[in-house]
Design a protein around this motif. Structure first.
Motif, PDB file in Angstrom:
ATOM      1  N   LYS A  62     -37.231  -2.202  19.971  1.00 56.71           N
ATOM      2  CA  LYS A  62     -38.152  -1.922  18.861  1.00 56.71           C
ATOM      3  C   LYS A  62     -37.967  -2.932  17.716  1.00 56.71           C
ATOM      4  O   LYS A  62     -38.933  -3.538  17.253  1.00 56.71           O
ATOM      5  CB  LYS A  62     -37.941  -0.488  18.341  1.00 56.71           C
ATOM      6  CG  LYS A  62     -38.036   0.577  19.430  1.00 56.71           C
ATOM      7  CD  LYS A  62     -37.828   1.969  18.887  1.00 56.71           C
ATOM      8  CE  LYS A  62     -36.473   2.240  18.256  1.00 56.71           C
ATOM      9  NZ  LYS A  62     -35.339   2.134  19.197  1.00 56.71           N
ATOM     10  N   SER A  63     -36.720  -3.091  17.262  1.00 55.65           N
ATOM     11  CA  SER A  63     -36.485  -4.036  16.144  1.00 55.65           C
ATOM     12  C   SER A  63     -36.809  -5.458  16.570  1.00 55.65           C
ATOM     13  O   SER A  63     -37.289  -6.264  15.755  1.00 55.65           O
ATOM     14  CB  SER A  63     -35.032  -3.969  15.671  1.00 55.65           C
ATOM     15  OG  SER A  63     -34.765  -2.712  15.119  1.00 55.65           O
ATOM     16  N   PRO A 103     -37.158  -3.796   6.138  1.00 52.96           N
ATOM     17  CA  PRO A 103     -36.201  -3.966   7.242  1.00 52.96           C
ATOM     18  C   PRO A 103     -35.312  -2.750   7.478  1.00 52.96           C
ATOM     19  O   PRO A 103     -35.139  -1.904   6.590  1.00 52.96           O
ATOM     20  CB  PRO A 103     -35.344  -5.152   6.766  1.00 52.96           C
ATOM     21  CG  PRO A 103     -35.420  -5.113   5.282  1.00 52.96           C
ATOM     22  CD  PRO A 103     -36.773  -4.544   4.936  1.00 52.96           C
ATOM     23  N   GLU A 104     -34.768  -2.693   8.671  1.00 52.62           N
ATOM     24  CA  GLU A 104     -33.784  -1.668   9.011  1.00 52.62           C
ATOM     25  C   GLU A 104     -32.597  -1.795   8.044  1.00 52.62           C
ATOM     26  O   GLU A 104     -32.176  -2.920   7.724  1.00 52.62           O
ATOM     27  CB  GLU A 104     -33.293  -1.894  10.450  1.00 52.62           C
ATOM     28  CG  GLU A 104     -32.338  -0.838  10.932  1.00 52.62           C
ATOM     29  CD  GLU A 104     -32.026  -0.981  12.418  1.00 52.62           C
ATOM     30  OE1 GLU A 104     -32.449  -1.981  13.040  1.00 52.62           O
ATOM     31  OE2 GLU A 104     -31.364  -0.074  12.944  1.00 52.62           O
ATOM     32  N   GLY A 105     -32.117  -0.679   7.542  1.00 54.18           N
ATOM     33  CA  GLY A 105     -30.983  -0.731   6.610  1.00 54.18           C
ATOM     34  C   GLY A 105     -31.404  -1.112   5.200  1.00 54.18           C
ATOM     35  O   GLY A 105     -30.566  -1.347   4.344  1.00 54.18           O
ATOM     36  N   ARG A 106     -32.701  -1.209   4.961  1.00 52.73           N
ATOM     37  CA  ARG A 106     -33.330  -1.400   3.638  1.00 52.73           C
ATOM     38  C   ARG A 106     -33.225  -2.803   3.067  1.00 52.73           C
ATOM     39  O   ARG A 106     -34.157  -3.290   2.454  1.00 52.73           O
ATOM     40  CB  ARG A 106     -32.770  -0.409   2.590  1.00 52.73           C
ATOM     41  CG  ARG A 106     -33.090   1.015   2.947  1.00 52.73           C
ATOM     42  CD  ARG A 106     -31.872   1.907   2.808  1.00 52.73           C
ATOM     43  NE  ARG A 106     -32.013   3.092   3.646  1.00 52.73           N
ATOM     44  CZ  ARG A 106     -31.002   3.898   3.928  1.00 52.73           C
ATOM     45  NH1 ARG A 106     -29.799   3.659   3.455  1.00 52.73           N
ATOM     46  NH2 ARG A 106     -31.203   4.928   4.700  1.00 52.73           N
ATOM     47  N   GLY A 107     -32.072  -3.461   3.215  1.00 50.03           N
ATOM     48  CA  GLY A 107     -31.957  -4.850   2.769  1.00 50.03           C
ATOM     49  C   GLY A 107     -32.183  -5.055   1.287  1.00 50.03           C
ATOM     50  O   GLY A 107     -32.714  -6.103   0.897  1.00 50.03           O
ATOM     51  N   VAL A 108     -31.770  -4.087   0.462  1.00 42.29           N
ATOM     52  CA  VAL A 108     -31.936  -4.319  -0.985  1.00 42.29           C
ATOM     53  C   VAL A 108     -30.847  -5.278  -1.457  1.00 42.29           C
ATOM     54  O   VAL A 108     -29.794  -5.420  -0.825  1.00 42.29           O
ATOM     55  CB  VAL A 108     -31.886  -2.999  -1.797  1.00 42.29           C
ATOM     56  CG1 VAL A 108     -33.006  -2.061  -1.385  1.00 42.29           C
ATOM     57  CG2 VAL A 108     -30.524  -2.329  -1.691  1.00 42.29           C
ATOM     58  N   PHE A 109     -31.109  -5.940  -2.563  1.00 39.27           N
ATOM     59  CA  PHE A 109     -30.127  -6.862  -3.150  1.00 39.27           C
ATOM     60  C   PHE A 109     -29.225  -6.022  -4.050  1.00 39.27           C
ATOM     61  O   PHE A 109     -29.620  -5.641  -5.158  1.00 39.27           O
ATOM     62  CB  PHE A 109     -30.839  -7.979  -3.913  1.00 39.27           C
ATOM     63  CG  PHE A 109     -31.776  -8.769  -3.040  1.00 39.27           C
ATOM     64  CD1 PHE A 109     -31.279  -9.678  -2.105  1.00 39.27           C
ATOM     65  CD2 PHE A 109     -33.158  -8.580  -3.110  1.00 39.27           C
ATOM     66  CE1 PHE A 109     -32.140 -10.396  -1.277  1.00 39.27           C
ATOM     67  CE2 PHE A 109     -34.022  -9.287  -2.287  1.00 39.27           C
ATOM     68  CZ  PHE A 109     -33.508 -10.198  -1.364  1.00 39.27           C
ATOM     69  N   ALA A 162     -36.881  -0.326  -1.210  1.00 37.28           N
ATOM     70  CA  ALA A 162     -37.296  -1.260  -0.152  1.00 37.28           C
ATOM     71  C   ALA A 162     -38.806  -1.161   0.085  1.00 37.28           C
ATOM     72  O   ALA A 162     -39.489  -2.183   0.277  1.00 37.28           O
ATOM     73  CB  ALA A 162     -36.528  -0.962   1.136  1.00 37.28           C
ATOM     74  N   ILE A 163     -39.329   0.061   0.049  1.00 30.82           N
ATOM     75  CA  ILE A 163     -40.784   0.235   0.241  1.00 30.82           C
ATOM     76  C   ILE A 163     -41.525  -0.298  -0.989  1.00 30.82           C
ATOM     77  O   ILE A 163     -42.530  -1.013  -0.867  1.00 30.82           O
ATOM     78  CB  ILE A 163     -41.132   1.713   0.516  1.00 30.82           C
ATOM     79  CG1 ILE A 163     -40.543   2.146   1.864  1.00 30.82           C
ATOM     80  CG2 ILE A 163     -42.647   1.934   0.504  1.00 30.82           C
ATOM     81  CD1 ILE A 163     -40.675   3.628   2.182  1.00 30.82           C
ATOM     82  N   LEU A 175     -44.835  -3.432   8.092  1.00 27.29           N
ATOM     83  CA  LEU A 175     -43.968  -3.173   9.243  1.00 27.29           C
ATOM     84  C   LEU A 175     -42.758  -2.412   8.720  1.00 27.29           C
ATOM     85  O   LEU A 175     -42.082  -2.889   7.795  1.00 27.29           O
ATOM     86  CB  LEU A 175     -43.510  -4.494   9.877  1.00 27.29           C
ATOM     87  CG  LEU A 175     -44.595  -5.525  10.190  1.00 27.29           C
ATOM     88  CD1 LEU A 175     -43.949  -6.862  10.579  1.00 27.29           C
ATOM     89  CD2 LEU A 175     -45.496  -5.029  11.316  1.00 27.29           C
ATOM     90  N   LEU A 176     -42.476  -1.253   9.276  1.00 29.85           N
ATOM     91  CA  LEU A 176     -41.360  -0.441   8.765  1.00 29.85           C
ATOM     92  C   LEU A 176     -40.372  -0.163   9.885  1.00 29.85           C
ATOM     93  O   LEU A 176     -40.745   0.394  10.929  1.00 29.85           O
ATOM     94  CB  LEU A 176     -41.877   0.896   8.221  1.00 29.85           C
ATOM     95  CG  LEU A 176     -42.835   0.799   7.028  1.00 29.85           C
ATOM     96  CD1 LEU A 176     -44.153   1.467   7.361  1.00 29.85           C
ATOM     97  CD2 LEU A 176     -42.225   1.432   5.786  1.00 29.85           C
ATOM     98  N   ASP A 177     -39.097  -0.554   9.649  1.00 29.97           N
ATOM     99  CA  ASP A 177     -38.062  -0.377  10.673  1.00 29.97           C
ATOM    100  C   ASP A 177     -37.137   0.766  10.270  1.00 29.97           C
ATOM    101  O   ASP A 177     -36.294   0.611   9.382  1.00 29.97           O
ATOM    102  CB  ASP A 177     -37.267  -1.690  10.830  1.00 29.97           C
ATOM    103  CG  ASP A 177     -36.447  -1.719  12.117  1.00 29.97           C
ATOM    104  OD1 ASP A 177     -36.213  -0.640  12.706  1.00 29.97           O
ATOM    105  OD2 ASP A 177     -36.039  -2.821  12.535  1.00 29.97           O
ATOM    106  N   GLU A 178     -37.340   1.915  10.879  1.00 31.53           N
ATOM    107  CA  GLU A 178     -36.491   3.104  10.683  1.00 31.53           C
ATOM    108  C   GLU A 178     -36.350   3.516   9.220  1.00 31.53           C
ATOM    109  O   GLU A 178     -35.222   3.637   8.710  1.00 31.53           O
ATOM    110  CB  GLU A 178     -35.085   2.849  11.258  1.00 31.53           C
ATOM    111  CG  GLU A 178     -35.059   2.436  12.697  1.00 31.53           C
ATOM    112  CD  GLU A 178     -34.994   3.631  13.642  1.00 31.53           C
ATOM    113  OE1 GLU A 178     -35.222   4.764  13.185  1.00 31.53           O
ATOM    114  OE2 GLU A 178     -34.734   3.409  14.826  1.00 31.53           O
ATOM    115  N   PRO A 179     -37.462   3.764   8.524  1.00 27.62           N
ATOM    116  CA  PRO A 179     -37.321   4.091   7.097  1.00 27.62           C
ATOM    117  C   PRO A 179     -36.589   5.400   6.821  1.00 27.62           C
ATOM    118  O   PRO A 179     -36.075   5.577   5.718  1.00 27.62           O
ATOM    119  CB  PRO A 179     -38.778   4.145   6.600  1.00 27.62           C
ATOM    120  CG  PRO A 179     -39.596   4.384   7.813  1.00 27.62           C
ATOM    121  CD  PRO A 179     -38.878   3.697   8.936  1.00 27.62           C
TER     122      PRO A 179
END
Ligand code: ATP
Length: 259
Positions: A62-63, A103-109, A162-163, A175-179
């Motif tokens: 999926k990812s 992204p999966e895991g949100r990826g925020v800074f 992230a959203i 595209l949303l990976d496991e929100p």
């Protein structure tokens, strides 16, 4: 039974306008990591205004599929987006065209504030104040925490961020990976509510979810991936009531479950 197998040629009709050309169309897409063939000859479409979900077990591909679409993972085959072939377009140029990944895991800074993270979403076209305010209106918790470092937010708040950051990139296809991954039940509810609102606003979305029940209940259509192969496709409702999906992904038999 309205679900179809991979070999079937008919596409299920969705609520979205299928008279328009597809927003996204994958034909024969493959992703390989050395000897691992993670995605095999995948064919998939997202029509304008549709929410399409991809479900499958861990490691199903999926990812990797979202990676291929967003340009973060090398792939072969045809990926058409708004009528253009994406294979020659760099990942950042795809974002510029409105193809935006949460992204999966949100990826925020983590060392940047909420507001600075949102600004990163709009780096390609600096956002107007009303665009920030629209995100803050959608997620009041972020407004209260606009000066807080993102690394100190809860998991649910990071997902909202992230959203929100993705929305500031002005997506045409999100595209949303496991929100909902790793979130408490109330936060999962809020995230699904947000997806429902975005869908109602007409935004096209391709969603990966382990919460297959929630995703299928919301989706116009879904695809099931198993070991890199797409094995089933159909409307969200048809898949939700398909005994094969129940046995594999919904954790209950149809007889005992009311969806
Ligand atoms: P999950 O739900 O666990 O995230 P997934 O369905 O998203 O799984 P992928 O992450 O796309 O699956 O992985 C598909 C296969 O590709 C797996 O076997 C995985 O181990 C492999 N894979 C993914 N990324 C890489 C990589 N960078 N290098 C090597 N193999 C990889």
């Amino acid at each position: 039974m309205t679900t179809t197998t991979h070999s079937a040629t008919t596409q299920s009709k969705s609520q979205a306008d299928s008279t328009l050309p597809p927003m996204l169309s994958l034909q024969g897409v493959n992703v390989r990591y050395g000897n691992i063939h993670a995605v095999r000859d995948l064919t998939l479409t997202v029509n304008p205004g549709e929410l399409v979900c991809l479900i499958g077990a861990n490691g199903a591909g999926k990812s990797s599929t979202l990676g291929a679409i967003s340009g973060l993972v090398a792939s072969t085959g045809s990926i058409q987006y708004l009528g253009q072939n994406l294979q020659s377009l760099a990942a950042h140029d795809r974002v510029g065209q409105g193809l935006v990944l949460v992204p999966e895991g949100r990826g925020v800074f983590t060392r940047m504030t909420v507001q600075e993270n949102l600004a990163m979403g709009g780096y390609l076209h600096p956002s107007r104040e009303e665009e920030y305010e629209a995100v803050y209106a959608r997620f009041p918790r972020l407004k209260e925490r606009r000066g807080q470092l993102a690394g100190t937010l809860s998991g649910g708040e990071q997902q909202m961020l992230a959203i929100g950051r993705a929305l500031l990139a002005r997506p045409r296809l999100l595209l949303l990976d496991e929100p909902s991954m790793g979130l408490a039940p109330l936060m999962i509810e809020l995230i699904f509510q947000t997806l429902a609102e975005l869908k109602a606003s007409g935004l096209s979305m391709l969603l990966i979810e382990q919460n297959a029940r929630g995703a299928l209940a919301l989706a116009d259509r879904g695809y099931v991936l198993e070991h890199g192969d797409m094995t089933l496709t159909g409307t969200g409702q048809a898949l939700l009531h398909d005994p094969r999906i129940h046995a594999a992904y919904l954790g209950a038999s149809l007889e005992n479950d009311h969806v």
